[in-house]
Design an enzyme around this catalytic site. Sequence first.
Site, PDB file in Angstrom:
ATOM      1  CG  ASP A  79      -2.206  -0.664   0.982  1.00 16.01           C
ATOM      2  OD1 ASP A  79      -2.682  -0.552  -0.157  1.00 16.01           O
ATOM      3  OD2 ASP A  79      -2.741  -1.307   1.902  1.00 16.01           O
ATOM      4  CD  GLU A 110      -3.609  15.744   5.106  1.00 15.40           C
ATOM      5  OE1 GLU A 110      -3.920  15.780   6.322  1.00 15.40           O
ATOM      6  OE2 GLU A 110      -3.938  14.818   4.340  1.00 15.40           O
ATOM      7  CG  PHE A 124     -12.332  19.602   5.876  1.00 17.66           C
ATOM      8  CD1 PHE A 124     -11.859  20.168   4.696  1.00 17.66           C
ATOM      9  CD2 PHE A 124     -12.879  18.324   5.838  1.00 17.66           C
ATOM     10  CE1 PHE A 124     -11.938  19.467   3.512  1.00 17.66           C
ATOM     11  CE2 PHE A 124     -12.963  17.621   4.665  1.00 17.66           C
ATOM     12  CZ  PHE A 124     -12.486  18.189   3.489  1.00 17.66           C
ATOM     13  CB  THR A 125     -17.989  20.197   6.544  1.00 18.63           C
ATOM     14  OG1 THR A 125     -18.212  21.082   5.447  1.00 18.63           O
ATOM     15  CG2 THR A 125     -18.077  20.944   7.849  1.00 18.63           C
ATOM     16  CD  GLN A 136     -21.793  18.061   4.026  1.00 20.39           C
ATOM     17  OE1 GLN A 136     -21.322  18.450   5.094  1.00 20.39           O
ATOM     18  NE2 GLN A 136     -22.033  16.780   3.763  1.00 20.39           N
ATOM     19  CB  THR A 137     -17.391  23.682   3.146  1.00 22.71           C
ATOM     20  OG1 THR A 137     -16.625  23.027   4.169  1.00 22.71           O
ATOM     21  CG2 THR A 137     -18.721  24.140   3.723  1.00 22.71           C
ATOM     22  NE  ARG A 138     -14.151  18.333  -2.231  1.00 16.16           N
ATOM     23  CZ  ARG A 138     -13.967  18.596  -3.513  1.00 16.16           C
ATOM     24  NH1 ARG A 138     -14.878  19.218  -4.216  1.00 16.16           N
ATOM     25  NH2 ARG A 138     -12.850  18.252  -4.099  1.00 16.16           N
ATOM     26  CB  SER A 193     -10.722  24.037   7.269  1.00 19.39           C
ATOM     27  OG  SER A 193      -9.377  23.998   6.853  1.00 19.39           O
ATOM     28  CG  ASP A 231      -7.020  -1.701   6.481  1.00 24.07           C
ATOM     29  OD1 ASP A 231      -7.463  -1.838   5.319  1.00 24.07           O
ATOM     30  OD2 ASP A 231      -6.675  -0.607   6.959  1.00 24.07           O
TER      31      ASP A 231
END
Lengths: 702, 560
Positions: free
Chosen positions: A315, A356, A384-385, A387-389, A391, A538
């Site tokens: 991965d 990040e 950050f949500t 929906q809004t993507r 912050s 996983d």
Amino acid sequence: MSTTLTPTPAPRAPQQDGPHRVASGAFTPRQLVSSLPDAVRKLDPRHLVRTPVMLVVAVGAVLTTVLAVLDPSVFAWVIAAWLWTTVLFANLAEAVAEGRGRAQAASLRRVSTETTARRLERGHDEVRVPSSSLRPGDLVVVEAGETVPGDGDVVEGVASVDESAITGESAPVVRESGGDRSAVTGGTTVLSDRIVVRVTAEPGESFVDRMIALVEGSARQRTPNEIALNILLASLTLVFLLAVVTLQPMAAYSGDPQSTVVLVALLVCLIPTTIGALLSAIGIAGMDRLVQRNVLAVSGRAVEAAGDVGTLLLDKTGTITLGNRQAHELLPAPGVDVLELADAAQLSSLADATPEGRSVVVLVEERHGPRTREHPAGAAFVPFTAQTRMSGVDLREEPGAHPGDVREVRKGAAAAVTHWVRTLGGHVPAQVEQVVEDVATSGGTPLVVAEHRGGTARVLGVVHLKDVVKEGVRERFEQLRAMGIRTVMVTGDNARTARAIAQEAGVDDVLAEATPEDKLELIRREQSGGRLVAMMGDGTNDAPALAQADVGVAMNTGTSAAKEAGNMVDLDSDPTKLIEIVEIGKQLLITRGALTTFSLANDVAKYFAIVPAMFVTAHPQLDALNVMRLATPQSAVVSAVVFNALVIVALIPLALRGVRYRPASAASLLRRNLLVYGLGGVVAPFAGIKLVDLIVSLLPGM
Amino acid sequence: MPALDDTTAGLLQIGLLVVLLAAVHVPLGDFLARTLTSPRHLRAERALYRVLRVDGDADTRWPTYAVSVLAFSTVSILFLYTFLRLQRFLPLSLGMPAMEATQAWNTAVSFTANTNWQSYSGEAAVGHLVQMAGLAVQNFVSAAVGLSVAIALVRGLVRAGTGTIGNFWVDLTRSTLRVLLPMAVVAAVLLLLCGVVQNLSGATAHTTLAGGTQTVVGGPIASQEAVKLLGTNGGGFFNANSAHPFENPTPLSNLLQVFLILVIPSSLPRTFGTLVGDTRQGLAVLSVMGGIFAVSLALTTWAEVHAGGAVPQAVGAAVEGKETRFGEWASALFATATTSTSTGAVNSFHDSYTALGGGVVLFNVLLGEVTPGGVGSGLYGILVLAVIAVFVGGLMVGRTPEYLGKKIRQREITLAALYLLATPFALLSGTAIALSSEATRSALLNSGPHGLTELMYGFASAANNNGSAFAGLGANTPFYNTALGLAMWIGRFVPMVLVIALAGAFARQRPAAPTAGTLPTRTPTFAGLHATVVVVVTGLTFFPALALGPLAEALSGAAS
């Protein structure tokens, strides 16, 4: 691009000193003493019958003992005693190997003790029952402070769970219903909240039970390669039995019939006792080395297969890259000062606890010096949500400007932020669009930073987030290539991003935008090309691929489905573990091969010790073959037998530790091991037998 | 023209032999590969398959193949036995009586098993018809059976998961008709040109120079001789075998004979390499065969040329039992060639060799005749030993051992290990039983270590299907005829069935892709390991017995 970042340390760094060392388990001579009672117990014929080579030695020991009783002599008694010692030493090797696992088993057993479970009947009534009466499908409630009564999946609720009893890791982990972190293990403790668990294991077959059986070696099944080697050893034993039995008429013809004691001594020296005695210890120790690295293998078969792996599916995240994207560069929009962008980027990230976000703060400080770290007064953070993507932060403007005005700073996905700017009437420069495009092409992630201040919205610039390839990964893959192992990077990223990272990391191939079906398909393709595949996974959707892979390692944080499908579980959930598992598998086979070679090479010297001694009466000229100049015929035979027994004990540490393994091509491994164990195996016993003879010849009656 | 000294002449002969073998190695090896695997049948073959009711295009699994081999060989033994027992009723019998039952059993097995152990004197016991229609036929087909089994094993290694290893009847037919028959015709012509006799006359009386009469037997010798050598059979027309001037008249014919013995076995590694698609694999196998052969030849030659003892010292070498036509060098070369293959033809008495020289030729036989071994049997023998070497070596590089991509697991190692066990079992138990009774012990000409060597050589020769006699063993007794016959049968057919089963086990597997982590089997390192396994496995099995025989004798020689 000369930014240096201090990467956040991986949550659990694998405990290894170098990039490639299969560390050894401690071995102390005291273990030999403490395992002695077990070794004696293993003299049981029902146990001996499992190893044909040692069975022959045991029969020889009985025979010589009877002969020594009937016709006593120092020689006969010494031989009989040392033959028993040989058998005992072989048992000792196995007992020590098992004993090392027993301490681990003892601590595990405390975990598996009986608890009381709160079983849900008809969905709501709670009944208290002993945990041993739970059956798969039962629902149980576990609340803070209680012990999980059995293996299962969380079907309701979220809880933090202390798994230190199993993994040794003290930090609690979150387990929640649905998703890929739903599995809980019996014996672990819930620290907070309440969960409902659906039991998945039969009593006595839980994870911990299997683990105990594994480390104790009681459930040990012979692995295919071990069986094959045992057959070869048994056949060689038959060849030597034939050679020794038919020798007597020839000796009689030559006018020098041999005593049965001498013939038994010759036989025991010739049959491959060294490897025969150590074979099961090597297998147990191999499993033990895995357990020491917190990896549980369902079967020894999987460990052997690990040595044969031709393709590793890795991965990307966590194995090849640090796992999180890191801010790499600040790219201001036209007309914007880089410091202004830096300030805005930092402000918007101050409350962002994601790796990040933190990396943006770190980058700004490194590039542009220390800046304000405290949260500005009156700042309202916008989380950050999905929906809004994006912050950011809303700041009350400094007094004097536009009282009551609010400065809004936003950072987020390029599309979302540019949309926000346009909605507020702002303009997005074409250059910024171009930069966003470039960053994406290079495999990075562009974050756009913008502000809305005094009625105008404008784009300040772009933060280039980049997947940072782990240090030393490239070299590691080169070693794997030298070992003949192909690496395939698996990632959900798009092909462009994936290729860029693959190139930087030096993997052989890449599977981008990988769906579970793609993984399965890739594994099948590699297998039909004659390669064994190892992978780690996983999620529940990894289960088919884990089952299809020859070595499927499930992470302990994963789902029960994944754990069931794979043939190993990594308690650390450390994706780099796969490489170590391959090395352990190889080391296991090498140890077997090396000791087999050594054992057979030893025979040359033993012949030179015993054969002249046997026939020196009939053919005095055969004394020329007594190159070691052993004192007397009796001392020669005894010395060979004693050496044969001592070499077993001398090699127990090697059998437990495994022979040194460095990743290298097969050709160079073969050269090295042939030299050390082949040539060494021919030479060493000449010196050893001579040394023993110097002592033995002092005994009266020799 | 100044006469060459022995050493130069000897080295020149060896050099010439190597050049000749090297010249035909690639073309013959590739010819064999093509011929034995081509899908096309000749018209004559098609007709034959129709008559025999065989489906020439059927591809069979190993049990069918093994049953076919055993059935064919059993019928051959029965046929030959009947032939020998009834020969006096047949034409061209030269008035020879029926062969005694145990001797007929021994001879029948011997020729079917490609051993050609002869407990009778060829010229005094069998007529021309039996020689040509019985024994010579087996000289062809017994070699063809060996070649078939070897090709079946190679197919097993090459095929990916089919489980089939070819068709025995097709392999047998092609090996006989397309390989051995044409080669034998050419060889017979060459031998004729060298002066080997070919006629159908019986015994004729001649007056010798001294005035006495001598009975001279003629016969179809050159044709018999060609396949005796090409098929690594070794059964001579005359009791004296290739020491007889009618069989082997000149040094040139002698060199040709050695060439004929070695030509097919030494080309088969090329066939193997070509078929597995990597000629270097074949070269590695050839280097193992050639390396051991060279050491053996050097030791034997040295022992014979520099023999100790009063008489050899006086005449300069161990000349007893050797033809003066050939001398020590050519005798040692012939002896090495005949014992390193399963030929067993002789141009000198191995019994008269020095203890060391005799010991080395015995050791060649004990190696299982894999350097380069009999037609087919040499290749499959050395490949089985490669499987053992790969198993040990493969573990040491940390992988489940695999040879040419085929994994060596429980089944494969079981078959290979049993193969190792079969021949020593027949050899050692036979020797031990023979030594256990006074009656059978009395068959030995010599006592002491030399007598033991004689006896062991007899059973070694039988169990390994060599057929050469060390001499000194009066083997024409019911006991030896029966026991050696059994040893020949066990030594031939048990390993063969195991090899065929091994071929089947390999054929079922899909090959693993070679990587840098795979044990390389075409490198000098592996060839060294392979050769060590060949020598050590034999050495460990037979060292005590050899110590009591040739070693004790050689060391006492050195001491005196």
